[in-house]
Design a protein around this motif. Sequence first.
Motif, short mmCIF file in Angstrom:
data_model
loop_
_atom_site.label_atom_id
_atom_site.label_comp_id
_atom_site.label_asym_id
_atom_site.label_seq_id
_atom_site.Cartn_x
_atom_site.Cartn_y
_atom_site.Cartn_z
N PHE A 173 43.63 49.77 41.09
CA PHE A 173 43.70 48.32 41.28
C PHE A 173 45.14 47.86 41.44
O PHE A 173 45.46 47.03 42.31
N VAL A 174 46.06 48.39 40.65
CA VAL A 174 47.47 48.02 40.73
C VAL A 174 48.03 48.37 42.11
O VAL A 174 48.77 47.59 42.71
N GLU A 175 47.67 49.54 42.63
CA GLU A 175 48.18 49.94 43.95
C GLU A 175 47.66 49.03 45.05
O GLU A 175 48.39 48.67 45.98
N VAL A 176 46.40 48.63 44.96
CA VAL A 176 45.83 47.72 45.97
C VAL A 176 46.56 46.38 45.95
O VAL A 176 46.91 45.83 46.99
N VAL A 177 46.82 45.85 44.77
CA VAL A 177 47.48 44.55 44.66
C VAL A 177 48.91 44.63 45.17
O VAL A 177 49.41 43.70 45.82
N ALA A 201 32.15 46.29 35.90
CA ALA A 201 32.33 46.66 34.49
C ALA A 201 32.96 45.53 33.69
O ALA A 201 32.60 45.30 32.53
N ILE A 202 33.90 44.81 34.32
CA ILE A 202 34.56 43.70 33.63
C ILE A 202 33.68 42.48 33.60
O ILE A 202 33.68 41.71 32.63
N GLY A 203 32.90 42.27 34.67
CA GLY A 203 32.04 41.09 34.76
C GLY A 203 32.71 39.90 35.41
O GLY A 203 32.21 38.78 35.34
N LEU A 204 33.86 40.15 36.08
CA LEU A 204 34.59 39.08 36.76
C LEU A 204 35.10 39.60 38.10
O LEU A 204 35.44 40.78 38.23
N ARG A 205 35.16 38.71 39.08
CA ARG A 205 35.75 39.08 40.36
C ARG A 205 37.26 39.04 40.23
O ARG A 205 37.83 38.05 39.77
N LEU A 206 37.92 40.11 40.66
CA LEU A 206 39.37 40.23 40.56
C LEU A 206 40.07 39.91 41.88
O LEU A 206 41.20 39.43 41.89
N LEU A 207 39.38 40.19 43.00
CA LEU A 207 39.98 40.03 44.32
C LEU A 207 39.08 39.20 45.22
O LEU A 207 37.87 39.36 45.22
N GLN A 208 39.73 38.33 46.01
CA GLN A 208 39.03 37.62 47.08
C GLN A 208 39.32 38.37 48.37
O GLN A 208 40.46 38.46 48.81
N ARG A 209 38.29 38.92 49.00
CA ARG A 209 38.45 39.73 50.19
C ARG A 209 38.14 38.92 51.44
O ARG A 209 37.14 38.20 51.48
N THR A 210 39.01 39.01 52.45
CA THR A 210 38.73 38.46 53.77
C THR A 210 38.97 39.56 54.78
O THR A 210 39.40 40.67 54.43
N LEU A 228 44.44 37.61 44.92
CA LEU A 228 44.02 37.71 43.52
C LEU A 228 43.32 36.44 43.08
O LEU A 228 43.74 35.33 43.40
N THR A 229 42.23 36.60 42.32
CA THR A 229 41.64 35.46 41.63
C THR A 229 42.49 35.17 40.39
O THR A 229 43.42 35.92 40.06
N GLU A 230 42.17 34.10 39.68
CA GLU A 230 42.91 33.79 38.45
C GLU A 230 42.76 34.92 37.44
O GLU A 230 43.72 35.34 36.80
#
Length: 292
Positions: free
Chosen positions: A10-14, A43-52, A58-60
Amino acid sequence: MEYLNDMALFVEVVKVRSFRRAAEALNMPNSTLSRRISGLEKAIGLRLLQRTTRKIELTEAGQLYYERCKRIVDEARLAHEQLGEMLARPSGLLRASLPVDFANVYLAPLIAEFAQLYPGISFDFDLTPRQVDLVSEPVDVVIRMGEPANSNLIARKLASIQRFLYASPHYLQTSGEPQSPSDLSGHECLRLRGPDSDRWTLSGGGETQQVDVGGRFQLNSVGMLRRLASLGLGITLLPEGIAAQDVADGKLRRILVQWQASPVSVYALTETRLLPAKTQRFIEFVRDRLQA
């Protein structure tokens, strides 16, 4: 645990804001990387990235998670390297962005000495005045002259460089030689672009004077300032080391010798305090030699 590896992905993608580029850097299929990040979000239950189709943002929740994950990943990487140092000296590729003229005059002999001390380190230097993005570009350390503009970076002061006034004999013969700092207002002054380019602060004899200066030339290269001054186009402020060869050759002469400008600071800029051994040793070495 599996999610610790997914945090590193995830860190590398960001960092590169792209699944494709991150997958290429990690040498894994893009589809696998995307699936791993989606699994992490579930697994977290939250969206981390907005993909287009063009980019990701990044989401909040993603921003908060990235800041925490990055520290954890950096700590883990540093722990592995520090253990490795017990068996071997620092090695690997050191990528640095350096100011052209400062690197040629001040850093070149230091780099030669450093390279002899650490034969396991190889070097990739980018000599440029441009602003480098330490997050998305493959650069370990940036060395710059002047106060850092980006407060998000970690700045380590390496040295303070004194600056003096110089002009060519031809310019002084045709335009006259200033006898006091206030005389500079009537001269053609070659200025380094910056917040104090139109007002020079000079100190000497226990006093300080600020002088409003002007002229036709303002630029962002110390080497070009030196060259224009040696061609008789005006008076400029230069570090002594930068001007030394032209002074020895008679192309420049120091003027108002009892006065000097406010020193310019030199900083090493990094994205994080957690540095690999090769980068930490390089910064410490340059700092110690410059201050000596």
